[in-house]
Write an enzyme that holds these catalytic residues in place. Structure first.
Site, PDB file in Angstrom:
ATOM      1  N   TYR A  42     -10.032  -5.973  -9.408  1.00 17.09           N
ATOM      2  CA  TYR A  42      -9.126  -6.551  -8.399  1.00 17.09           C
ATOM      3  C   TYR A  42      -9.072  -8.082  -8.525  1.00 17.09           C
ATOM      4  CZ  TYR A  42      -7.284  -7.361  -3.628  1.00 17.09           C
ATOM      5  OH  TYR A  42      -6.539  -7.756  -2.541  1.00 17.09           O
ATOM      6  N   SER A  43     -10.255  -8.711  -8.694  1.00 20.02           N
ATOM      7  CA  SER A  43     -10.295 -10.178  -8.828  1.00 20.02           C
ATOM      8  C   SER A  43      -9.518 -10.617 -10.062  1.00 20.02           C
ATOM      9  CB  SER A  43     -11.744 -10.675  -8.926  1.00 20.02           C
ATOM     10  OG  SER A  43     -12.480 -10.295  -7.785  1.00 20.02           O
ATOM     11  N   ALA A  44      -9.675  -9.852 -11.154  1.00 19.78           N
ATOM     12  CA  ALA A  44      -8.942 -10.198 -12.382  1.00 19.78           C
ATOM     13  C   ALA A  44      -7.436 -10.094 -12.160  1.00 19.78           C
ATOM     14  CB  ALA A  44      -9.372  -9.271 -13.526  1.00 19.78           C
ATOM     15  N   GLY A  91       6.305  -3.662  -1.417  1.00 18.28           N
ATOM     16  CA  GLY A  91       5.127  -3.215  -0.665  1.00 18.28           C
ATOM     17  C   GLY A  91       5.246  -3.631   0.786  1.00 18.28           C
ATOM     18  N   LYS A 142      -5.802 -10.359  -9.340  1.00 19.85           N
ATOM     19  CA  LYS A 142      -5.309 -11.366  -8.393  1.00 19.85           C
ATOM     20  C   LYS A 142      -5.379 -12.773  -8.986  1.00 19.85           C
ATOM     21  CE  LYS A 142      -4.125  -8.651  -4.995  1.00 19.85           C
ATOM     22  NZ  LYS A 142      -2.742  -8.581  -4.526  1.00 19.85           N
ATOM     23  N   ASP A 196       7.217   3.699  -7.793  1.00 19.04           N
ATOM     24  CA  ASP A 196       5.811   3.407  -8.079  1.00 19.04           C
ATOM     25  C   ASP A 196       5.786   2.224  -9.041  1.00 19.04           C
ATOM     26  OD1 ASP A 196       3.219   3.282  -9.042  1.00 19.04           O
ATOM     27  OD2 ASP A 196       2.948   5.447  -9.041  1.00 19.04           O
ATOM     28  N   ARG A 249       5.977   3.465  -2.025  1.00 16.28           N
ATOM     29  CA  ARG A 249       5.978   4.571  -3.000  1.00 16.28           C
ATOM     30  C   ARG A 249       6.853   5.728  -2.556  1.00 16.28           C
ATOM     31  NH1 ARG A 249      -0.391   4.823  -3.885  1.00 16.28           N
ATOM     32  NH2 ARG A 249      -0.230   4.239  -1.700  1.00 16.28           N
ATOM     33  N   SER A 266      -5.136 -13.121  -3.503  1.00  7.01           N
ATOM     34  CA  SER A 266      -6.310 -12.816  -2.664  1.00  7.01           C
ATOM     35  C   SER A 266      -7.389 -13.883  -2.849  1.00  7.01           C
ATOM     36  CB  SER A 266      -6.888 -11.463  -3.082  1.00  7.01           C
ATOM     37  OG  SER A 266      -8.144 -11.260  -2.495  1.00  7.01           O
ATOM     38  N   SER A 284       5.680  -1.375   3.553  1.00  6.65           N
ATOM     39  CA  SER A 284       5.581  -0.266   4.514  1.00  6.65           C
ATOM     40  C   SER A 284       4.455  -0.409   5.523  1.00  6.65           C
ATOM     41  CB  SER A 284       5.389   1.048   3.747  1.00  6.65           C
ATOM     42  OG  SER A 284       4.329   0.920   2.824  1.00  6.65           O
TER      43      SER A 284
HETATM   44  P1  NAP Z   1      -1.927  -1.923   2.434  1.00  2.00           P
HETATM   45  O1  NAP Z   1      -1.902  -1.854   3.926  1.00  2.00           O
HETATM   46  O2  NAP Z   1      -2.807  -0.977   1.674  1.00  2.00           O
HETATM   47  O3  NAP Z   1      -0.391  -1.779   1.901  1.00  2.00           O
HETATM   48  C1  NAP Z   1      -0.156  -1.791   0.533  1.00  2.00           C
HETATM   49  C2  NAP Z   1       1.343  -1.811   0.259  1.00  2.00           C
HETATM   50  O4  NAP Z   1       1.538  -1.749  -1.165  1.00  2.00           O
HETATM   51  C3  NAP Z   1       2.075  -0.621   0.861  1.00  2.00           C
HETATM   52  O5  NAP Z   1       3.369  -0.998   1.195  1.00  2.00           O
HETATM   53  C4  NAP Z   1       2.097   0.369  -0.318  1.00  2.00           C
HETATM   54  O6  NAP Z   1       3.129   1.339  -0.243  1.00  2.00           O
HETATM   55  C5  NAP Z   1       2.318  -0.594  -1.485  1.00  2.00           C
HETATM   56  N1  NAP Z   1       1.866   0.001  -2.728  1.00  2.00           N
HETATM   57  C6  NAP Z   1       0.577   0.300  -3.068  1.00  2.00           C
HETATM   58  N2  NAP Z   1       0.543   0.858  -4.277  1.00  2.00           N
HETATM   59  C7  NAP Z   1       1.816   0.912  -4.733  1.00  2.00           C
HETATM   60  C8  NAP Z   1       2.429   1.398  -5.912  1.00  2.00           C
HETATM   61  N3  NAP Z   1       1.719   1.960  -6.908  1.00  2.00           N
HETATM   62  N4  NAP Z   1       3.773   1.299  -6.034  1.00  2.00           N
HETATM   63  C9  NAP Z   1       4.505   0.756  -5.051  1.00  2.00           C
HETATM   64  N5  NAP Z   1       3.998   0.271  -3.899  1.00  2.00           N
HETATM   65  C10 NAP Z   1       2.659   0.367  -3.737  1.00  2.00           C
HETATM   66  O7  NAP Z   1      -2.313  -3.368   1.910  1.00  2.00           O
HETATM   67  P2  NAP Z   1      -2.541  -4.757   2.701  1.00  2.00           P
HETATM   68  O8  NAP Z   1      -3.951  -4.814   3.115  1.00  2.00           O
HETATM   69  O9  NAP Z   1      -1.454  -5.000   3.663  1.00  2.00           O
HETATM   70  O10 NAP Z   1      -2.404  -5.762   1.461  1.00  2.00           O
HETATM   71  C11 NAP Z   1      -1.164  -6.311   1.065  1.00  2.00           C
HETATM   72  C12 NAP Z   1      -1.420  -7.271  -0.090  1.00  2.00           C
HETATM   73  O11 NAP Z   1      -2.352  -8.252   0.346  1.00  2.00           O
HETATM   74  C13 NAP Z   1      -2.035  -6.594  -1.303  1.00  2.00           C
HETATM   75  O12 NAP Z   1      -1.531  -7.188  -2.473  1.00  2.00           O
HETATM   76  C14 NAP Z   1      -3.509  -6.916  -1.177  1.00  2.00           C
HETATM   77  O13 NAP Z   1      -4.156  -6.925  -2.419  1.00  2.00           O
HETATM   78  C15 NAP Z   1      -3.426  -8.293  -0.560  1.00  2.00           C
HETATM   79  N6  NAP Z   1      -4.634  -8.675   0.155  1.00  2.00           N
HETATM   80  C16 NAP Z   1      -5.068  -7.938   1.214  1.00  2.00           C
HETATM   81  C17 NAP Z   1      -6.222  -8.332   1.873  1.00  2.00           C
HETATM   82  C18 NAP Z   1      -6.760  -7.581   3.063  1.00  2.00           C
HETATM   83  O14 NAP Z   1      -7.857  -7.947   3.535  1.00  2.00           O
HETATM   84  N7  NAP Z   1      -6.071  -6.577   3.587  1.00  2.00           N
HETATM   85  C19 NAP Z   1      -6.931  -9.448   1.435  1.00  2.00           C
HETATM   86  C20 NAP Z   1      -6.451 -10.164   0.355  1.00  2.00           C
HETATM   87  C21 NAP Z   1      -5.300  -9.779  -0.272  1.00  2.00           C
HETATM   88  P3  NAP Z   1       2.822   2.832   0.328  1.00  2.00           P
HETATM   89  O15 NAP Z   1       2.815   2.723   1.826  1.00  2.00           O
HETATM   90  O16 NAP Z   1       3.950   3.666  -0.188  1.00  2.00           O
HETATM   91  O17 NAP Z   1       1.487   3.225  -0.206  1.00  2.00           O
END
Ligand code: NAP
Length: 241
Positions: free
Chosen positions: A152-154, A10, A156, A61, A35, A139, A12
């Site tokens: 989501y909480s579950a 993940g 994480k 995926d 993806r 998270s 990108s």
């Molecule tokens: P994001 O910008 O939505 O990016 C998500 C990443 O996961 C992208 O690279 C996406 O690839 C990949 N991905 C999603 N679904 C996928 C799938 N089915 N198969 C393969 N790859 C997949 O997310 P982010 O906000 O940077 O978050 C990154 C991590 O931090 C996540 O685990 C999120 O739960 C955690 N987090 C985020 C926050 C926040 O406030 N942003 C807070 C707490 C925790 P594509 O580009 O191909 O979709």
């Protein structure tokens, strides 16, 4: 500097992109997954190359176990990464009372099953090599629980349990396993959240940046003098204290 390799699951966008760039600056060549090869993924690759590292993108995926294992095994066959970062994740928010089967299943399949699918193939090769770092992005919602995010909480909280158990299993072989728990970070995932309602809960009175999470992941992945193992490092501006 010895060139190392990191695999970011993940990578990108958002936190994954910032992590790719940070690790490139710290001397890692980067392989990251997403993806499909989107404009965002291309931009990340360009940023990594601009930071002076090699960059390869693999697509799968995470919810598709066979495709994920096949792609990960191909990465391992080329070169076993020194650091594996499990960063991918999705949210499908709803109150549990109204949560659909798909909202539950999608989140668990990507966030939790995806961890098993993508990270498990690394364990035996890392055990044989007797070194490695595994960093899982969980998270604040997995630490404290968040209304509207039972699924989501579950997922994480499940990752936190998995990280702790795995740390007990493989620490003896010099494989360090830790988690980073972001609070609210400015990415696509949080772009539609009501800022005015959330801000009063954050003592630093601002959302975090992806770079502020990436710096902690970079530390856990790259620092040589490291005795942190089995821990959840919160990066949340005081949201959970
Ligand atoms: P994001 O910008 O939505 O990016 C998500 C990443 O996961 C992208 O690279 C996406 O690839 C990949 N991905 C999603 N679904 C996928 C799938 N089915 N198969 C393969 N790859 C997949 O997310 P982010 O906000 O940077 O978050 C990154 C991590 O931090 C996540 O685990 C999120 O739960 C955690 N987090 C985020 C926050 C926040 O406030 N942003 C807070 C707490 C925790 P594509 O580009 O191909 O979709």
């Amino acid at each position: 500097m010895v060139l190392r390799q990191a695999f970011i699951i993940g990578g990108s966008r958002g936190i994954g992109r910032a992590t790719a760039v940070k690790l490139a600056r710290l001397g890692f060549n980067i392989v990251f997954s997403c993806r499909s090869i989107s404009r965002e993924a291309e931009e990340t690759r360009n940023a990594v190359v601009a930071a002076g590292a090699k960059c390869e993108i693999v697509t799968f995926d995470l919810a598709d176990r066979d495709a994920t294992v096949k792609a990960v095994e191909a990465v391992i066959e080329k070169s076993l990464p020194d650091a594996v970062i499990y960063n991918a994740g999705i949210a499908r928010d709803n109150l549990l009372a109204f949560m659909t089967h798909d909202e539950w299943d999608d989140v668990i399949r990507v966030n939790l099953d995806g961890f098993y699918n993508a990270v498990q193939p690394f364990i035996v090769p890392m055990l044989s090599r007797k070194s490695g770092r595994i960093i899982i992005v969980t998270s604040a919602s997995g630490q404290a629980g968040q209304a509207g995010q039972v699924n989501y909480s579950a997922s994480k909280a499940g990752l936190i349990g998995a990280m702790k158990a795995l740390a007990r299993e493989i620490g003896k072989r010099n494989i360090l396993v830790n988690a980073v728990a972001p609070g609210v970070i400015e990415t696509d995932m949080t772009s539609e959240l009501p800022k005015d309602k959330i801000m009063p809960m954050i003592p630093l009175n601002r959302f975090g940046s992806p770079e502020e999470v990436a710096s902690v992941i970079g530390f856990l992945a790259a620092e040589e003098d490291m005795y942190i193992h089995g821990q959840v490092i919160a990066v949340n501006g005081g949201l959970v204290i």
